[in-house]
Design a protein around this motif. Structure first.
Motif, PDB file in Angstrom:
ATOM      1  N   ASN A  45      19.368  -5.740 -17.039  1.00 47.27           N
ATOM      2  CA  ASN A  45      19.784  -4.707 -18.003  1.00 47.27           C
ATOM      3  C   ASN A  45      19.089  -4.834 -19.355  1.00 47.27           C
ATOM      4  OD1 ASN A  45      21.523  -3.910 -16.021  1.00 47.27           O
ATOM      5  ND2 ASN A  45      23.387  -4.529 -17.075  1.00 47.27           N
ATOM      6  N   ILE A  46      18.386  -5.934 -19.588  1.00 52.11           N
ATOM      7  CA  ILE A  46      17.764  -6.171 -20.900  1.00 52.11           C
ATOM      8  C   ILE A  46      16.423  -5.448 -20.976  1.00 52.11           C
ATOM      9  CG2 ILE A  46      16.821  -7.904 -22.461  1.00 52.11           C
ATOM     10  CD1 ILE A  46      18.879  -9.876 -21.316  1.00 52.11           C
ATOM     11  N   VAL A  47      16.328  -4.518 -21.922  1.00 47.19           N
ATOM     12  CA  VAL A  47      15.083  -3.794 -22.183  1.00 47.19           C
ATOM     13  C   VAL A  47      14.225  -4.594 -23.157  1.00 47.19           C
ATOM     14  CG1 VAL A  47      14.104  -1.682 -23.160  1.00 47.19           C
ATOM     15  CG2 VAL A  47      16.162  -1.558 -21.729  1.00 47.19           C
ATOM     16  N   SER A  48      14.849  -5.112 -24.223  1.00 43.10           N
ATOM     17  CA  SER A  48      14.131  -5.929 -25.203  1.00 43.10           C
ATOM     18  C   SER A  48      15.112  -6.875 -25.877  1.00 43.10           C
ATOM     19  CB  SER A  48      13.422  -5.055 -26.244  1.00 43.10           C
ATOM     20  OG  SER A  48      14.377  -4.407 -27.059  1.00 43.10           O
ATOM     21  N   ILE A  49      14.557  -7.921 -26.469  1.00 44.30           N
ATOM     22  CA  ILE A  49      15.363  -8.895 -27.208  1.00 44.30           C
ATOM     23  C   ILE A  49      14.566  -9.319 -28.438  1.00 44.30           C
ATOM     24  CG2 ILE A  49      14.573 -10.757 -25.705  1.00 44.30           C
ATOM     25  CD1 ILE A  49      17.303 -12.129 -26.201  1.00 44.30           C
ATOM     26  N   ASN A  50      15.192  -9.238 -29.613  1.00 50.47           N
ATOM     27  CA  ASN A  50      14.533  -9.564 -30.880  1.00 50.47           C
ATOM     28  C   ASN A  50      15.469 -10.386 -31.748  1.00 50.47           C
ATOM     29  OD1 ASN A  50      12.006  -7.841 -30.777  1.00 50.47           O
ATOM     30  ND2 ASN A  50      13.577  -6.324 -30.381  1.00 50.47           N
ATOM     31  N   LYS A  51      14.877 -11.219 -32.602  1.00 50.49           N
ATOM     32  CA  LYS A  51      15.665 -11.973 -33.577  1.00 50.49           C
ATOM     33  C   LYS A  51      15.958 -11.089 -34.782  1.00 50.49           C
ATOM     34  CE  LYS A  51      14.115 -16.696 -32.748  1.00 50.49           C
ATOM     35  NZ  LYS A  51      13.520 -17.887 -33.386  1.00 50.49           N
ATOM     36  N   THR A  52      17.103 -11.327 -35.402  1.00 48.92           N
ATOM     37  CA  THR A  52      17.377 -10.662 -36.669  1.00 48.92           C
ATOM     38  C   THR A  52      16.566 -11.353 -37.759  1.00 48.92           C
ATOM     39  OG1 THR A  52      19.308 -12.078 -37.002  1.00 48.92           O
ATOM     40  CG2 THR A  52      19.704  -9.875 -36.062  1.00 48.92           C
ATOM     41  N   VAL A  62      19.154  -9.420 -31.157  1.00 46.03           N
ATOM     42  CA  VAL A  62      19.569  -8.044 -30.889  1.00 46.03           C
ATOM     43  C   VAL A  62      18.987  -7.694 -29.533  1.00 46.03           C
ATOM     44  CG1 VAL A  62      19.497  -5.656 -31.637  1.00 46.03           C
ATOM     45  CG2 VAL A  62      19.618  -7.484 -33.332  1.00 46.03           C
ATOM     46  N   ILE A  63      19.877  -7.449 -28.585  1.00 46.77           N
ATOM     47  CA  ILE A  63      19.470  -7.168 -27.219  1.00 46.77           C
ATOM     48  C   ILE A  63      19.668  -5.683 -26.946  1.00 46.77           C
ATOM     49  CG2 ILE A  63      19.928  -7.648 -24.788  1.00 46.77           C
ATOM     50  CD1 ILE A  63      20.788 -10.472 -25.657  1.00 46.77           C
ATOM     51  N   GLU A  64      18.579  -5.051 -26.543  1.00 39.29           N
ATOM     52  CA  GLU A  64      18.620  -3.625 -26.219  1.00 39.29           C
ATOM     53  C   GLU A  64      18.779  -3.465 -24.716  1.00 39.29           C
ATOM     54  OE1 GLU A  64      15.862   0.402 -26.392  1.00 39.29           O
ATOM     55  OE2 GLU A  64      15.066  -1.492 -27.147  1.00 39.29           O
ATOM     56  N   THR A  65      19.761  -2.670 -24.318  1.00 38.76           N
ATOM     57  CA  THR A  65      19.940  -2.286 -22.921  1.00 38.76           C
ATOM     58  C   THR A  65      19.710  -0.783 -22.841  1.00 38.76           C
ATOM     59  OG1 THR A  65      22.313  -1.824 -23.101  1.00 38.76           O
ATOM     60  CG2 THR A  65      21.683  -4.113 -22.627  1.00 38.76           C
ATOM     61  N   PRO A  66      19.657  -0.215 -21.652  1.00 32.38           N
ATOM     62  CA  PRO A  66      19.446   1.236 -21.574  1.00 32.38           C
ATOM     63  C   PRO A  66      20.522   2.058 -22.287  1.00 32.38           C
ATOM     64  CG  PRO A  66      19.032   0.228 -19.450  1.00 32.38           C
ATOM     65  CD  PRO A  66      19.615  -0.842 -20.335  1.00 32.38           C
ATOM     66  N   LYS A  67      21.705   1.492 -22.472  1.00 30.76           N
ATOM     67  CA  LYS A  67      22.802   2.264 -23.064  1.00 30.76           C
ATOM     68  C   LYS A  67      23.070   1.971 -24.531  1.00 30.76           C
ATOM     69  CE  LYS A  67      25.196   3.120 -18.780  1.00 30.76           C
ATOM     70  NZ  LYS A  67      26.450   3.145 -18.075  1.00 30.76           N
ATOM     71  N   ARG A  68      22.817   0.724 -24.989  1.00 22.96           N
ATOM     72  CA  ARG A  68      23.154   0.389 -26.376  1.00 22.96           C
ATOM     73  C   ARG A  68      22.523  -0.923 -26.801  1.00 22.96           C
ATOM     74  NH1 ARG A  68      29.180  -2.222 -26.442  1.00 22.96           N
ATOM     75  NH2 ARG A  68      28.395  -3.029 -28.378  1.00 22.96           N
ATOM     76  N   LEU A  69      22.780  -1.302 -28.067  1.00 19.36           N
ATOM     77  CA  LEU A  69      22.325  -2.575 -28.616  1.00 19.36           C
ATOM     78  C   LEU A  69      23.501  -3.551 -28.672  1.00 19.36           C
ATOM     79  CD1 LEU A  69      20.230  -1.357 -31.691  1.00 19.36           C
ATOM     80  CD2 LEU A  69      19.372  -2.062 -29.459  1.00 19.36           C
ATOM     81  N   PHE A  70      23.206  -4.827 -28.419  1.00 22.32           N
ATOM     82  CA  PHE A  70      24.205  -5.880 -28.508  1.00 22.32           C
ATOM     83  C   PHE A  70      23.701  -6.962 -29.444  1.00 22.32           C
ATOM     84  CE2 PHE A  70      24.908  -4.034 -24.329  1.00 22.32           C
ATOM     85  CZ  PHE A  70      26.282  -3.936 -24.251  1.00 22.32           C
ATOM     86  N   CYS A  71      24.595  -7.529 -30.235  1.00 21.04           N
ATOM     87  CA  CYS A  71      24.269  -8.690 -31.056  1.00 21.04           C
ATOM     88  C   CYS A  71      24.826  -9.925 -30.365  1.00 21.04           C
ATOM     89  CB  CYS A  71      24.907  -8.558 -32.439  1.00 21.04           C
ATOM     90  SG  CYS A  71      24.105  -7.349 -33.493  1.00 21.04           S
ATOM     91  N   VAL A  72      23.970 -10.938 -30.215  1.00 19.25           N
ATOM     92  CA  VAL A  72      24.351 -12.188 -29.569  1.00 19.25           C
ATOM     93  C   VAL A  72      23.893 -13.325 -30.479  1.00 19.25           C
ATOM     94  CG1 VAL A  72      24.008 -13.641 -27.542  1.00 19.25           C
ATOM     95  CG2 VAL A  72      24.105 -11.162 -27.268  1.00 19.25           C
ATOM     96  N   LYS A  73      24.772 -14.285 -30.716  1.00 15.29           N
ATOM     97  CA  LYS A  73      24.406 -15.421 -31.583  1.00 15.29           C
ATOM     98  C   LYS A  73      23.254 -16.207 -30.974  1.00 15.29           C
ATOM     99  CE  LYS A  73      28.781 -16.022 -33.898  1.00 15.29           C
ATOM    100  NZ  LYS A  73      29.923 -16.891 -34.184  1.00 15.29           N
TER     101      LYS A  73
END
Length: 88
Positions: A45-52, A62-73
């Motif tokens: 489900n992960i489209v992209s993953i970037n550091k803040t 910040v993890i981008e999925t097809p539906k939304r963005l998620f913040c993960v520590k």
């Protein structure tokens, strides 16, 4: 001449008001995470993953999925592994 001035003025106004993609960049101090998703996100489900940005109070991915963005520590092992894997 009036038409040219009016057109130029309108174009300047549109560019000043319209946000650019650069202003939405995740890696900017304007985008920090304050609420965190605490479950594992499936790799498929992960489209992209970037550091803040480093100026954010809590380091996060910040993890981008097809539906939304998620913040993960950034101390979540699965997120670190996925970030490193995609950075190669």
């Amino acid at each position: 001449m009036k038409t040219l001035s009016l057109t130029a003025g309108l174009l300047l106004m549109v560019f000043a008001v319209y946000p650019s993609d650069a202003s939405k960049a995740v890696n900017s101090p304007d985008f920090c995470c304050f609420d965190f998703f605490d479950k594992r996100i499936p790799k498929a489900n992960i489209v992209s993953i970037n550091k803040t940005h480093s100026q954010c109070s809590t380091p996060a991915f910040v993890i981008e999925t097809p539906k939304r963005l998620f913040c993960v520590k950034q101390d979540e092992d699965w997120a670190v592994r996925e970030f490193v894997k995609r950075a190669q």
